[in-house]
Design a protein around this motif. Structure first.
Motif, PDB file in Angstrom:
ATOM      1  N   TYR A  18     -59.514 -31.715-144.377  1.00  0.00           N
ATOM      2  CA  TYR A  18     -60.022 -33.000-143.854  1.00  0.00           C
ATOM      3  C   TYR A  18     -61.387 -31.372-143.230  1.00  0.00           C
ATOM      4  CZ  TYR A  18     -57.515 -32.516-139.776  1.00  0.00           C
ATOM      5  OH  TYR A  18     -57.150 -31.555-138.705  1.00  0.00           O
ATOM      6  N   ALA A  20     -62.888 -36.364-139.481  1.00  0.00           N
ATOM      7  CA  ALA A  20     -62.378 -36.541-138.138  1.00  0.00           C
ATOM      8  C   ALA A  20     -63.948 -36.468-137.435  1.00  0.00           C
ATOM      9  CB  ALA A  20     -61.444 -35.987-137.907  1.00  0.00           C
ATOM     10  N   ILE A  52     -54.433 -37.220-135.808  1.00  0.00           N
ATOM     11  CA  ILE A  52     -55.517 -37.152-136.628  1.00  0.00           C
ATOM     12  C   ILE A  52     -54.343 -37.730-137.876  1.00  0.00           C
ATOM     13  CG2 ILE A  52     -56.688 -36.161-138.156  1.00  0.00           C
ATOM     14  CD1 ILE A  52     -57.947 -36.728-135.035  1.00  0.00           C
ATOM     15  N   LEU A  68     -55.548 -40.295-141.134  1.00  0.00           N
ATOM     16  CA  LEU A  68     -55.268 -39.592-142.348  1.00  0.00           C
ATOM     17  C   LEU A  68     -54.825 -40.762-143.607  1.00  0.00           C
ATOM     18  CD1 LEU A  68     -56.286 -35.831-141.783  1.00  0.00           C
ATOM     19  CD2 LEU A  68     -57.833 -37.347-142.376  1.00  0.00           C
ATOM     20  N   VAL A  87     -61.360 -41.707-138.666  1.00  0.00           N
ATOM     21  CA  VAL A  87     -61.531 -40.051-139.511  1.00  0.00           C
ATOM     22  C   VAL A  87     -62.028 -41.384-140.771  1.00  0.00           C
ATOM     23  CG1 VAL A  87     -60.191 -39.107-141.985  1.00  0.00           C
ATOM     24  CG2 VAL A  87     -59.061 -38.946-139.039  1.00  0.00           C
TER      25      VAL A  87
END
Length: 207
Positions: free
Chosen positions: A4, A90, A104, A108, A142
């Motif tokens: 990402y 993000a 995070i 995801l 995200v």
């Protein structure tokens, strides 16, 4: 953790704090924006949208158009720097000093799980945390880059070519969002610092 990119928005005016450079304020001895950038240190590209005297190595810096044009204009500027094949991003405020890499990772994971679930339902366009009252923390999320780019285009057309002053809720209108309540250890990663009291509270949590 999946591949990402990360776009960190640091261009707010901080009117409730006297117009200071809020993301540069230290929490636990580090500027808030650096703590956010550290939480996404494994991103393939990190973009900081706003002004900054110094940033960690490898972080690209860009300004929104016009400067001070708000979070949607800033998000559009950050998205413009991503590689065409970047699938996930993000999108984060720069005043989230309690954000962690594990948080995070959870977001995801939710996007990936929902996409794999199938079942004929439309896959989510992203996932963001919600606070204890169920309010979305949209700048702690995200998102699928293609969905955000399409939303930016739609909103640009709707607003006659300018994103200045556009609210985040208008950008995300119509997107399928997976709302995630934080259940991990420690303070909520979505906690943002809008006042001096918020900064003091974050300092206590960061000890």
């Amino acid at each position: 953790m999946g591949t990402y990119a990360a776009v960190v928005l640091a261009g707010g005016a901080a009117r409730r704090m006297g117009g200071v450079d809020k993301p540069a304020l230290p929490v636990g001895g580090r500027p808030m924006r650096d703590r956010v950038l550290a939480a996404v240190s494994d991103a393939t590209l990190r973009v900081l949208v706003g002004s900054a005297d110094a940033v960690p190595a490898g972080v690209r810096v860009i300004r929104e158009e016009p400067p001070g044009g708000g979070p949607v204009a800033a998000a559009a500027a950050g998205l413009a720097l991503l590689d065409p094949d970047t699938a996930l991003v993000a999108l984060l405020a720069a005043d989230l000093p309690l954000l962690t890499r594990s948080a995070i990772g959870e977001l995801l994971g939710h996007v990936a799980e929902e996409a794999a679930a199938g079942g004929g339902e439309r896959r989510p366009d992203g996932a963001c945390f919600v606070d204890g009252d169920g309010r979305r923390q949209s700048l702690c999320g995200v998102w699928r880059v293609a969905a955000l780019r399409a939303a930016v285009h739609r909103l640009t057309v709707e607003r006659g070519g300018s994103l200045s002053g556009a609210p985040v809720r208008a950008l995300l209108a119509g997107l399928v969002v997976r709302e995630v309540a934080w259940s991990g250890d420690g303070p909520p990663p979505w906690f943002d610092c809008d006042t001096d009291e918020d900064v003091r509270r974050a300092e206590e949590w960061a000890r």
